[in-house]
Design a protein around this motif. Structure first.
Motif, PDB file in Angstrom:
ATOM      1  N   THR A 107       0.841  -1.191   0.000  1.00  0.00           N
ATOM      2  CA  THR A 107       0.000   0.000   0.000  1.00  0.00           C
ATOM      3  C   THR A 107       0.878   1.243   0.000  1.00  0.00           C
ATOM      4  OG1 THR A 107      -0.109  -0.068   2.434  1.00  0.00           O
ATOM      5  CG2 THR A 107      -1.922  -1.094   1.205  1.00  0.00           C
ATOM      6  N   ALA A 108       0.450   2.275  -0.725  1.00  0.00           N
ATOM      7  CA  ALA A 108       1.158   3.554  -0.768  1.00  0.00           C
ATOM      8  C   ALA A 108       0.248   4.632  -0.210  1.00  0.00           C
ATOM      9  CB  ALA A 108       1.570   3.901  -2.201  1.00  0.00           C
ATOM     10  N   ALA A 114       5.335   3.616   2.065  1.00  0.00           N
ATOM     11  CA  ALA A 114       4.630   2.437   1.567  1.00  0.00           C
ATOM     12  C   ALA A 114       4.751   1.356   2.630  1.00  0.00           C
ATOM     13  CB  ALA A 114       5.212   1.963   0.245  1.00  0.00           C
ATOM     14  N   ALA A 138       2.406   2.584  -6.200  1.00  0.00           N
ATOM     15  CA  ALA A 138       3.361   1.547  -5.829  1.00  0.00           C
ATOM     16  C   ALA A 138       3.077   0.280  -6.619  1.00  0.00           C
ATOM     17  CB  ALA A 138       3.289   1.258  -4.335  1.00  0.00           C
ATOM     18  N   THR A 149       7.947   2.726  -6.189  1.00  0.00           N
ATOM     19  CA  THR A 149       7.025   3.727  -5.651  1.00  0.00           C
ATOM     20  C   THR A 149       7.222   5.049  -6.389  1.00  0.00           C
ATOM     21  OG1 THR A 149       8.638   4.319  -3.921  1.00  0.00           O
ATOM     22  CG2 THR A 149       6.909   2.735  -3.333  1.00  0.00           C
TER      23      THR A 149
END
Length: 294
Positions: A107-108, A114, A138, A149
């Motif tokens: 997840t970003a 991240a 990402a 990213t």
């Protein structure tokens, strides 16, 4: 490659495509659709704010959703039920993706970091720290050993997933990097920017090998097709464009949306593109040459 034509479905803010289509919306709901009939199979309710991002796992058994409430959720695709709520980010989640094995999710977030999560246990394994501004996107590479990213700080960063260390920083954009992607072999990556440009880089040398120019506004989304010979971009200028990876030439402009395009998905065969727009529609584009051959 043939020309692309489209069908139009009721849609929303973000979309993903496997053997089903998933859409996420400002109404805080995600929906899972039958790709052949357009029938809504499940409505996923649980988030407290708008859904910004979603992704199927490689086996199409799980759907991940990320929102402005700083959380991500994992859902059972067949049952339409929540499995885990992933909590820890201090800013909204704007991008997420499973690795190839489907056992990790990245997840970003707008908290400049991240995170990599264990899908089976719903626990955070690693936090990637280094960007100096909010993250926008990402992605894992095909091996799952590396990830990429992109950030408001105008750079993209390549990370070692096993150590959490930044290996390379890719520069060149004159404004925010809005999206990043790897090709299917992992030897090229691409970036899309608020400067209206898209760039293709050699992963091993860090060199920019192609500059994609043509959009009239920021490029929100960029993806390689599964075969790796095409790049597809979607923009605030209401168009989606198809480019040659070999020389960066623009091959076709997909027009029809009446507002900004925020999301883009491609099926495994590479003959179907789904775009989601602020005009509240989701368009399904088919490669007419490939469709005619079926």
């Amino acid at each position: 490659m043939g020309k692309w034509t489209h069908l139009c479905y009721s849609g929303s803010f973000c979309c993903a495509c496997r053997d089903k289509i998933a859409t996420g919306s400002f109404d805080r709901k995600a929906k899972i659709w039958d790709v052949a009939t357009g029938e809504c199979l499940h409505t996923l309710i649980g988030h407290k704010m708008e859904i910004n991002a979603l992704s199927f796992d490689p086996h199409s058994m799980l759907l991940a959703t990320g929102t402005m409430d700083n959380t991500a959720k994992l859902w059972d695709v067949e049952e339409g039920k929540e499995i885990f709520s992933l909590e820890g980010h201090r800013g909204e989640i704007v991008s997420l993706q499973f690795n190839t094995d489907g056992d990790k999710l990245m997840t970003a977030s707008w908290d400049n970091t991240a995170r990599i999560w264990d899908v089976c246990e719903g626990k955070c394994l690693m936090e990637l720290i280094g960007h100096t501004a909010e993250l926008s996107c990402a992605q894992f590479d095909i091996t799952g050993d590396y990830c990429l990213t992109g950030s408001v700080d105008r750079t993209a960063r390549l990370w070692d997933v096993n150590t959490g260390q930044c290996i390379e920083t890719f520069r060149g954009h004159e404004d925010e990097v809005l999206d990043v992607c790897f090709n299917s072999t992992g030897n090229k990556l691409a970036t899309a920017g608020m400067d209206g440009m898209a760039r293709i880089y050699n992963v091993f040398t860090g060199a920019c090998v192609a500059l994609l120019q043509g959009h009239k506004n920021e490029v929100n989304i960029i993806k390689f097709n599964p075969q790796g010979n095409r790049i597809i971009t979607a923009s605030t200028d209401k168009t989606c464009r198809i480019w040659s990876v070999e020389n960066g030439a623009e091959l076709q402009v997909l027009e029809g949306h009446k507002d900004e395009i925020f999301s883009l998905a491609i099926n495994y065969e590479g003959d179907t593109i789904i775009t989601g727009s602020k005009d509240n529609t989701c368009r399904i584009w088919k490669d007419s040459k490939l469709v005619a051959a079926l």
